[in-house]
Design a protein around this motif. Structure first.
Motif, PDB file in Angstrom:
ATOM      1  N   GLY A 149      51.536 -29.157  56.695  1.00 18.98           N
ATOM      2  CA  GLY A 149      52.173 -28.809  57.955  1.00 18.98           C
ATOM      3  C   GLY A 149      51.903 -27.371  58.364  1.00 18.98           C
ATOM      4  N   CYS A 197      57.619 -29.034  57.197  1.00 22.83           N
ATOM      5  CA  CYS A 197      56.545 -28.311  56.526  1.00 22.83           C
ATOM      6  C   CYS A 197      56.890 -28.229  55.043  1.00 22.83           C
ATOM      7  N   SER A 206      59.902 -23.887  61.524  1.00 20.26           N
ATOM      8  CA  SER A 206      58.891 -24.932  61.638  1.00 20.26           C
ATOM      9  C   SER A 206      59.405 -25.998  62.607  1.00 20.26           C
TER      10      SER A 206
END
Length: 121
Positions: A58, A93, A89
């Motif tokens: 990610g 992630c 994020s």
């Protein structure tokens, strides 16, 4: 002695909570922690230690009061000690954090996101 590799995917499959680092290994006085992040964290610093983020899957951003750095899979960044920052994020992630034993994820800030420390998986 049993010699066995640590499988990061297998370790990541053992938990689903966000913002709650899990220890997978130690070297000297440092711990290797896996964490799943999504959304906004809290502004904090670590007065006595640097903190390393390595993105495994990610993307994430580390925001500073005067800028930010964006990390993608396979990238890392060292946050210098004493520098106020917050991680973010948009989508989940997976990252590895490397820091000394005993470091609390929110530094000296008490928050609903303060994770239990020294949790091994």
């Amino acid at each position: 002695m049993i010699y066995q590799a640590i499988n990061l995917r297998e370790k990541l499959s053992k938990f689903s909570d966000h913002w709650s680092p899990k220890i997978i290994s130690e070297i000297n006085d440092y711990q290797f922690k896996l964490v799943k992040i999504q959304g906004d964290f809290v502004w904090h610093d670590h007065k006595h230690t640097d903190e390393v983020f390595i993105v495994l899957q990610g993307e994430m951003s580390i925001l500073f009061r005067d800028g930010k750095v964006k990390l993608s899979q396979g990238e890392m960044f060292v946050v210098p000690k004493g520098i106020e920052h917050k991680t973010f994020s948009e989508t989940e992630c997976h990252a590895m954090i490397v820091e000394p034993k005993g470091v609390v994820n929110t530094g000296e800030i008490e928050s609903g996101l303060t994770a239990e420390n020294d949790v091994w998986i």
